[in-house]
Design an enzyme around this catalytic site. Structure first.
Site, short mmCIF file in Angstrom:
data_model
loop_
_atom_site.label_atom_id
_atom_site.label_comp_id
_atom_site.label_asym_id
_atom_site.label_seq_id
_atom_site.Cartn_x
_atom_site.Cartn_y
_atom_site.Cartn_z
N GLY A 204 11.03 35.14 40.15
CA GLY A 204 11.63 35.36 41.46
C GLY A 204 11.24 34.28 42.42
N PRO A 205 11.89 34.25 43.58
CA PRO A 205 11.58 33.21 44.57
C PRO A 205 10.14 33.32 45.07
CG PRO A 205 13.44 34.60 45.26
CD PRO A 205 12.88 35.21 44.03
N GLY A 207 6.89 34.01 47.24
CA GLY A 207 6.54 34.95 48.31
C GLY A 207 7.16 36.31 48.21
N GLY A 209 6.03 38.65 46.13
CA GLY A 209 5.03 39.64 45.74
C GLY A 209 4.72 39.67 44.25
N HIS A 425 28.67 24.39 70.79
CA HIS A 425 28.58 24.33 69.33
C HIS A 425 28.28 25.71 68.75
CE1 HIS A 425 27.42 22.20 65.50
NE2 HIS A 425 26.82 23.37 65.32
N GLU A 426 27.25 26.35 69.29
CA GLU A 426 26.84 27.66 68.75
C GLU A 426 27.93 28.71 68.98
OE1 GLU A 426 24.44 28.03 66.80
OE2 GLU A 426 23.47 26.09 67.15
N HIS A 429 30.78 28.38 66.44
CA HIS A 429 30.54 29.10 65.18
C HIS A 429 30.88 30.58 65.34
CE1 HIS A 429 28.59 25.98 62.90
NE2 HIS A 429 27.63 25.81 63.77
N ASP A 502 25.49 22.20 59.02
CA ASP A 502 26.76 22.91 58.78
C ASP A 502 27.56 22.22 57.69
OD1 ASP A 502 25.95 24.36 60.95
OD2 ASP A 502 27.18 23.23 62.37
P1 ADP Z 1 4.37 35.33 45.03
O1 ADP Z 1 3.28 35.44 44.03
O2 ADP Z 1 5.63 35.99 44.60
O3 ADP Z 1 4.64 33.95 45.54
P2 ADP Z 1 2.56 36.88 46.59
O4 ADP Z 1 2.38 38.05 45.71
O5 ADP Z 1 1.47 35.87 46.57
O6 ADP Z 1 3.94 36.16 46.32
O7 ADP Z 1 2.80 37.39 48.06
C1 ADP Z 1 2.27 36.74 49.18
C2 ADP Z 1 2.03 37.72 50.30
O8 ADP Z 1 3.25 38.23 50.79
C3 ADP Z 1 1.25 38.93 49.87
O9 ADP Z 1 -0.11 38.71 50.03
C4 ADP Z 1 1.76 40.02 50.79
O10 ADP Z 1 1.03 40.03 51.99
C5 ADP Z 1 3.16 39.60 51.11
N1 ADP Z 1 4.15 40.32 50.30
C6 ADP Z 1 5.05 39.74 49.48
N2 ADP Z 1 5.85 40.67 48.91
C7 ADP Z 1 5.44 41.86 49.37
C8 ADP Z 1 5.86 43.22 49.13
N3 ADP Z 1 6.88 43.51 48.30
N4 ADP Z 1 5.22 44.20 49.78
C9 ADP Z 1 4.21 43.92 50.62
N5 ADP Z 1 3.76 42.68 50.87
C10 ADP Z 1 4.36 41.65 50.26
ZN ZN Z 2 26.15 24.38 63.69
#
Ligand code: ADP
Ligand code: ZN
Length: 602
Positions: A204-205, A207, A209, A425-426, A429, A502
């Site tokens: 997954g992308p 951040g 979790g 501009h804004e 859109h 854009d």
């Molecule tokens: P990844 O490993 O996917 O890059 P992390 O697990 O390290 O992301 O997440 C980073 C931080 O983002 C966590 O410490 C938490 O604070 C927050 N976070 C991310 N996803 C969630 C979630 N589903 N629920 C609660 N906190 C989350």
């Molecule tokens: Zn624009």
């Protein structure tokens, strides 16, 4: 969970320090020690000992006399008297005249005291320290720790991360619950003959979790958690990565049942492409990982979790059954997921009771879990800055803009003309979007410059969970992207650099329509492009002949041109509203979606 880092390797300089200490010890402590050994006696005793022929060595110094007994076991000291016949008497008593009596006193004894004793002391100390560290680390401390894994071990503890702490991501959690159940009760699975997947790949992308989920599995199952990043395996020295892998698995097997988590596994698990001069070290590490994964039984209680945001780049050998055979997608949270994540994190700070998390979640569309956590924290920081005791709705709203667009640039002064241009501009859109769909296109527009470089910021309306888009909808979107530039043309008759983003977006969409969605008459349902990087920006690679590429380019241009013309038409037809809305935005610097619709429908 308590994170206990394994001890640092014992570097060479440790030995340097030991030798230095030894020398210091000898030059400072030993003489003092030796001096303490000298017994002070009165002159009378000295005379008596001389008469009784009990003196072994003697050294007459300027202001003191040092002497030993016959066996040379002790050194004595006494003062000097005016005693002219002393030398004569000493000679007669059979004493030996000597120099440096202290150093000479007994070669063996002094050798032992000066060199062996300190060595023993230091060795003992070293052993003691080593043992202490070993206890902490679960027994992997060694001098010269090269090639030892530096995996962090999370010791079981009551405050560990649990599934409750991970909001949203219900599918991923369901998937992982099975593993927790297995770790709790492996017998149940053995009985029926089912074996757990050895490896689970969280994709997954960034951040979303993934790391949290892995920790939560360990927390729920109440087992040790070994964590290591893929890049940590690849060291400077060839072969070290492989030996780290070996060491990690050895530790894991000792501690089974347990979880081994490898973050960013793509750092070692990239496809082995057979390039000449490829990264030998990485390949060796990967091979070792594959070997280790094959080496342990499916039911040994070691579960390997790995995270990556580029699953397509992984070596197929790694993802085949028997290795990382289960793939758990951890996607960006949807509206409900975002609301839950906000609530989880808001528990850690003080928030006003009337905060509407649903509204915040709507505004933060497209934000990842990590960004949402950041938004909540920024809100708390804002409250502190303003000397308030809890964070309010507006703190949270402003934080969304901070996290997504950067801080307000207080001292970036736009010239009047620039500000006007940005406002038009804004609104361009928004107006094009509103006229096409007959609904509020935005939550809010502000034209306060941000540190990210954006001169304005438009918060889009949450589109709800939409999984399909029709051809017309995409075309409308392209028209909306061109709306900003179209407004500049219509109003000022000239164009600015403000539309670069854009242009990029519009082009991307138009290209995708033709090359991937089969929305062009000429190409029918033929894929001209494949997405190679789904989670990191969605890069694509072309797969067609040169002639086709030329044709694609021609069609993309035609498509964008057509939508651009449509946007200009819409704005020309609504010129009065355009002026009115832009004026409002220019003066107030902010306009909400409701105000926008109110003016538009007046
Ligand atoms: P990844 O490993 O996917 O890059 P992390 O697990 O390290 O992301 O997440 C980073 C931080 O983002 C966590 O410490 C938490 O604070 C927050 N976070 C991310 N996803 C969630 C979630 N589903 N629920 C609660 N906190 C989350
Ligand atoms: Zn624009």
């Amino acid at each position: 969970m308590n994170e206990v880092k394994t001890p640092k390797k014992t570097p060479l300089y440790y030995y340097g320090i030991v030798v230095l200490c030894l020398m210091l010890f000898n030059s400072l402590v030993m003489p003092w020690f030796a001096r303490r050994q000298i017994k002070l006696v009165d002159y009378g005793t000295f005379m008596t000992m001389t008469e009784n022929k009990e003196i072994g060595l003697v050294e007459v110094q300027e202001n003191q006399i040092l002497f030993t007994d016959k066996e040379q076991t002790a050194v004595y000291k006494t003062g000097v008297m005016n005693d002219p016949s002393l030398v004569e008497r000493l000679k007669n008593s059979g004493a030996q005249f000597s120099q440096q009596i202290v150093e000479q006193m007994s070669p063996l004894a002094s050798f032992v005291i000066y060199w062996i004793l300190p060595l023993v002391i230091f060795f003992g100390l070293g052993q003691l320290m080593n043992r202490k560290l070993m206890n902490k680390a679960g027994g992997n401390s060694m001098m010269f720790g090269l090639g030892k894994s530096s995996a962090k071990v999370y010791v079981k503890s009551s405050e560990g991360i649990h599934f409750n702490d991970v909001a949203g991501e219900d599918e991923a959690k369901d998937n992982l619950k099975e593993i927790v159940d297995y770790l709790h009760n492996p017998a149940k699975y053995k009985e029926i003959g089912a074996s757990m997947p050895k490896g689970v790949l969280l994709v997954g992308p960034p951040g979303t979790g993934k790391t949290m989920l892995a920790k939560a599995v360990a927390g729920e199952a109440d087992v040790p958690f070994f964590s290591m990043s893929g890049s940590e395996f690849v060291e400077m020295f060839v072969g070290m990565g492989a030996s780290k892998v070996r060491d990690l698995f050895r530790q894991a097997k000792e501690k089974a049942p347990c979880i081994v988590f490898i973050d960013e596994i793509d750092a070692i698990g990239k496809k082995r492409d057979g390039q000449i001069g490829g990264n030998d070290e990485r390949e060796q590490t990967l091979n070792q990982l594959l070997t280790e994964m094959d080496g342990f039984e499916g039911n040994s209680g070691v579960i390997i979790l790995a995270a990556t945001n580029r699953p397509e780049s992984l070596d197929p050998a790694l993802t085949r059954p028997g290795r990382f055979d289960r793939r758990v997608p951890v996607e960006l949270p949807d509206l409900q997921g975002r609301e839950e994540i906000l609530k989880v994190h808001a528990k850690k700070i003080k928030v006003d009771s009337d905060v509407d998390f649903h509204q915040i979640a709507r505004m933060a569309s497209g934000a990842s879990g990590a960004e949402l956590a950041n938004i909540v924290n920024e809100a708390a920081l804002r409250a502190v800055r303003d000397n308030r005791s809890s964070a309010s709705q507006s703190d949270l709203e402003e934080s969304i803009e901070i996290v997504i667009a950067g801080y307000q640039k207080k001292n970036a002064i736009l010239s009047d003309q620039e500000k006007k241009t940005v406002a038009y501009h804004e609104i361009g859109h928004a107006l094009v979007a509103a006229k096409q769909t007959q609904s509020a296109p935005v939550q809010k527009i502000t034209i306060i410059p941000r540190t990210s470089g954006a001169l304005g910021y438009t918060m889009q309306v949450e589109e709800g969970n939409k999984y399909l888009m029709t051809k017309e909808e995409i075309e409308n979107k392209i028209a909306t992207f061109t709306g900003g530039r179209a407004a500049e043309e219509v109003v000022f008759g000239t164009i600015s650099t403000g539309a670069s983003n854009d242009i990029e977006q519009a082009t991307k969409l138009a290209r995708a329509m033709i090359t991937r969605y089969g929305m062009s008459k000429d190409f029918d349902m033929v894929a001209m492009e494949t997405v190679s990087n789904q989670y990191l920006g969605g890069d694509t690679s072309l797969a067609c002949s040169m002639e086709t590429q030329t044709e694609i380019d021609r069609q993309v241009v035609a498509l964008v041109k057509q939508q651009h013309a449509k946007a200009v038409e819409i704005l020309k037809a609504n010129r009065e509203k355009l002026d009115e809305l832009a004026c409002y935005l220019y003066e107030k610097e902010t306009i909400t979606g409701e105000e926008f619709m109110e003016i538009l429908n007046r």
